[in-house]
Write an enzyme that holds these catalytic residues in place. Structure first.
Site, PDB file in Angstrom:
ATOM      1  CG  HIS A 203      21.756  10.237 -36.404  1.00  0.00           C
ATOM      2  ND1 HIS A 203      21.379   9.747 -37.636  1.00  0.00           N
ATOM      3  CD2 HIS A 203      21.262   9.392 -35.490  1.00  0.00           C
ATOM      4  CE1 HIS A 203      20.684   8.634 -37.457  1.00  0.00           C
ATOM      5  NE2 HIS A 203      20.591   8.389 -36.169  1.00  0.00           N
ATOM      6  CG  ASP A 219      17.936   5.675 -37.051  1.00  0.00           C
ATOM      7  OD1 ASP A 219      18.536   6.642 -36.580  1.00  0.00           O
ATOM      8  OD2 ASP A 219      18.470   4.570 -37.238  1.00  0.00           O
ATOM      9  CD  GLU A 253      24.116   7.151 -35.246  1.00  0.00           C
ATOM     10  OE1 GLU A 253      24.112   6.392 -34.272  1.00  0.00           O
ATOM     11  OE2 GLU A 253      23.547   6.857 -36.311  1.00  0.00           O
ATOM     12  CD  GLU A 254      22.084   5.387 -38.876  1.00  0.00           C
ATOM     13  OE1 GLU A 254      22.629   4.372 -38.415  1.00  0.00           O
ATOM     14  OE2 GLU A 254      20.923   5.734 -38.604  1.00  0.00           O
ATOM     15  CG  ASP A 281      19.456   7.971 -32.821  1.00  0.00           C
ATOM     16  OD1 ASP A 281      18.585   7.947 -33.712  1.00  0.00           O
ATOM     17  OD2 ASP A 281      20.544   7.362 -32.904  1.00  0.00           O
ATOM     18  CG  HIS A 368      19.191   1.066 -39.795  1.00  0.00           C
ATOM     19  ND1 HIS A 368      20.292   0.549 -39.175  1.00  0.00           N
ATOM     20  CD2 HIS A 368      19.049   2.330 -39.320  1.00  0.00           C
ATOM     21  CE1 HIS A 368      20.800   1.443 -38.339  1.00  0.00           C
ATOM     22  NE2 HIS A 368      20.057   2.533 -38.415  1.00  0.00           N
TER      23      HIS A 368
HETATM   24  N1  BES Z   1      19.312   5.049 -33.876  1.00  0.00           N
HETATM   25  C1  BES Z   1      20.320   4.051 -33.892  1.00  0.00           C
HETATM   26  C2  BES Z   1      20.702   3.615 -32.499  1.00  0.00           C
HETATM   27  C3  BES Z   1      19.739   2.735 -31.784  1.00  0.00           C
HETATM   28  C4  BES Z   1      19.126   1.694 -32.430  1.00  0.00           C
HETATM   29  C5  BES Z   1      19.527   2.919 -30.445  1.00  0.00           C
HETATM   30  C6  BES Z   1      18.266   0.892 -31.740  1.00  0.00           C
HETATM   31  C7  BES Z   1      18.684   2.095 -29.726  1.00  0.00           C
HETATM   32  C8  BES Z   1      18.051   1.081 -30.403  1.00  0.00           C
HETATM   33  C9  BES Z   1      21.566   4.578 -34.591  1.00  0.00           C
HETATM   34  O1  BES Z   1      21.273   5.406 -35.665  1.00  0.00           O
HETATM   35  C10 BES Z   1      22.343   3.416 -35.151  1.00  0.00           C
HETATM   36  O2  BES Z   1      21.912   2.828 -36.094  1.00  0.00           O
HETATM   37  N2  BES Z   1      23.479   3.095 -34.533  1.00  0.00           N
HETATM   38  C11 BES Z   1      24.293   2.005 -34.953  1.00  0.00           C
HETATM   39  C12 BES Z   1      25.603   2.048 -34.271  1.00  0.00           C
HETATM   40  C13 BES Z   1      26.504   3.144 -34.773  1.00  0.00           C
HETATM   41  C14 BES Z   1      27.692   3.233 -33.875  1.00  0.00           C
HETATM   42  C15 BES Z   1      26.895   2.914 -36.207  1.00  0.00           C
HETATM   43  C16 BES Z   1      23.661   0.691 -34.568  1.00  0.00           C
HETATM   44  O3  BES Z   1      22.962   0.649 -33.549  1.00  0.00           O
HETATM   45  O4  BES Z   1      23.860  -0.289 -35.282  1.00  0.00           O
HETATM   46 ZN    ZN Z   2      20.533   4.252 -37.270  1.00  0.00          ZN
END
Ligand code: BES
Ligand code: ZN
Length: 490
Positions: A203, A219, A253-254, A281, A368
């Site tokens: 993303h 990220d 994505e976020e 990712d 984040h």
């Molecule tokens: N890169 C993360 C996903 C992630 C985080 C994978 C930690 C493995 C370990 C992704 O950008 C993210 O922040 N995803 C969100 C969920 C999404 C459906 C909004 C999350 O994990 O909170």
């Molecule tokens: Zn993220």
């Protein structure tokens, strides 16, 4: 009478109040029931649970919940996925995964191309691009840096294709309904099986506790840079794939997998033959003992494709390799990245991640955050991502497979370009060079197998029906000179 008026007035005020308190519920989505309940308990006005199925909740929520969840996420539990309406949110928790037949057996046959690729893949290219992407300040999906980075990425990918004379490559912008941000998709057309797609993605957007500053270095600038360098490496070795390769930089994505969901749902609806989807990712913050951790949640990951990724590492970076890459497995909860809706649509997904999930939670203090910058990862460079780029290249080569026609394009010293791509011989002369009078092809025995006259300065000849082997292509020029080049069809 008076009392009744008072009660009516009070009722009116409290309804108006209720309205005011809840009018910021602007998003629909799915999340785990546990998260939905936790948020309902601490922030009752920010969320309504509208339906429940097993451990998943369909919710109506405020934008604030997005931040709350990302906070929760750094200590436990999954995030959420966006749905466009209450109906879709409810449907999403009740529909099960689409079932599709397997389209190919994953095999390891392309050692020669992989070895060549591993010689030319560049760590510093990854570093340059991560810094470049951090430079937008914020790529949060509604900020100007989001689409600016997308447009620039499109230009970068186009320039890359042009540099290597790839007219089998195109780049498109994908607009979305659910976010103002666009996704960017590069397509390398398969020379033999163009309708079978091999997808690699990450993303492009970012987030943080202050969305004005969201550099998203790990990220997920690290993922975008890995897939870009993997693709450049294919161009560098003149790799022409049998199957179509698509490189995807997803939007939003976020904010709940917005871009990837629209794209995956669209491919699913059109029954596009996608043989595999690799998700990259977060690849640059090493905080576990092993190098790569394969996300293994059974509700979003395909075990056979994941097993194949592991076999790639065993084969090319195993215990007796000089370039060892070790791996393990980990869980991330449900739908934590863009692979989720590819999986939902019945496609095979794999997701190699930078560390184990528990070590990530303990150690990745920039996740984040406004300081998600390459200089804050252990080592301060792209050493960790470099390993993922190798895996990405191996995945693309071994799944897309090398086409039988291959020769890298180049201008000869005399100013002529001659190469084979997609079963066609392409030729071109620089404007200052003498014009091409004819093109002749000889086989190894010296027998003339084709002669074309009056070709102009640019064109293409079909090689359909030519059997495998070496040929000599000769251009006869107006100035009586002749240029020859050997091409191999295999
Ligand atoms: N890169 C993360 C996903 C992630 C985080 C994978 C930690 C493995 C370990 C992704 O950008 C993210 O922040 N995803 C969100 C969920 C999404 C459906 C909004 C999350 O994990 O909170
Ligand atoms: Zn993220």
């Amino acid at each position: 009478m008076k009392n009744i008026t008072l009660i009516a007035m009070l009722l009116f005020i409290s309804i108006a109040n209720l309205d005011a308190q809840q009018k910021n519920l602007t998003l629909y989505g799915n999340m785990s029931l546990a998260d939905a309940k936790a948020i309902k308990a601490s922030h009752p006005n920010e969320i309504d649970i509208i339906a429940v199925n097993n451990n998943e909740a369909a919710v109506h929520m405020s934008e604030e919940v997005d931040h709350l969840l990302h906070e929760l996420r750094s200590t436990h539990g999954p995030g959420y996925t966006y749905s466009s309406s209450a109906e879709v949110a409810i449907q999403d928790i009740n529909t099960s995964r689409m079932i599709r037949p397997s389209l190919m057996n994953f095999t390891i046959t392309e050692g020669e191309s992989v070895e060549k690729a591993l010689q030319v893949i560049s760590k510093s290219n990854i570093e340059d691009q991560i810094k470049e992407l951090e430079g937008y300040g914020s790529r949060f999906h509604t900020k100007s840096g989001a689409n600016k980075s997308g447009n620039d990425l499109k230009a970068k990918w186009e320039a890359m294709a042009a540099l290597y004379n790839r007219d089998d490559v195109s780049v498109r912008i994908v607009q979305h309904r659910s976010t103002p941000m666009n996704s960017v998709v590069m397509t390398i057309k398969g020379a033999e099986l163009p309708k079978e797609h091999v997808i690699i993605g990450g993303h492009l957007d970012s987030t943080s506790n202050n969305n004005n500053t969201a550099p998203g270095g790990d990220d997920d600038a690290s993922g975008i840079s890995v897939i870009t360098e993997a693709t450049r490496t294919l161009f560098e070795i003149g790799f022409v794939p049998k199957r179509t390769i698509e490189v995807m930089a997803y939007a939003g994505e976020e904010r709940g997998l917005l871009g990837s969901r629209e794209i995956a749902d669209d491919y699913g609806r059109r029954n596009v033959n996608v043989v595999a989807v690799g998700q990259f990712d977060m690849s640059n913050f090493k905080s576990s003992s092993r190098d790569v951790y394969f996300v293994s949640d059974s509700n979003a990951i395909d075990p056979s494709l994941t097993g194949f990724f592991q076999k790639l590492l065993d084969t090319y970076h195993g215990s007796n390799s000089g370039d060892r890459i070790t791996y393990g497995t980990t869980l991330c909860g449900y739908g934590c990245s863009d692979h989720r809706f590819w999986f939902e649509n019945g496609y095979k997904t794999a997701f190699p991640f930078e560390s184990s999930f528990s070590d990530f939670q303990r150690n990745n203090f920039i996740y984040h955050r406004t300081n998600d910058l390459m200089r804050n990862v252990p080592g301060g460079d792209a050493s960790h991502s470099f390993k993922f780029a190798k895996l990405a290249v191996e995945y693309l080569i071994e799944v897309a497979k090398k086409s039988k026609t291959l020769s890298s394009p180049e201008f000869s010293q005399e100013g002529y370009e001659l190469y084979v791509i997609n079963d066609h011989l392409k030729f071109k002369s620089q404007p200052s060079s003498s014009a091409i009078k004819s093109l002749v092809i000889f086989d190894v025995t010296g027998k003339r197998v084709l002669k074309n006259k009056n070709l102009g300065n640019k064109g293409s000849v079909s090689l359909n029906g030519f059997s495998a082997g070496a040929y000599v292509v000769s251009l006869e020029l107006e100035n009586k000179k002749e240029i020859s080049k050997k091409v191999i069809l295999n």
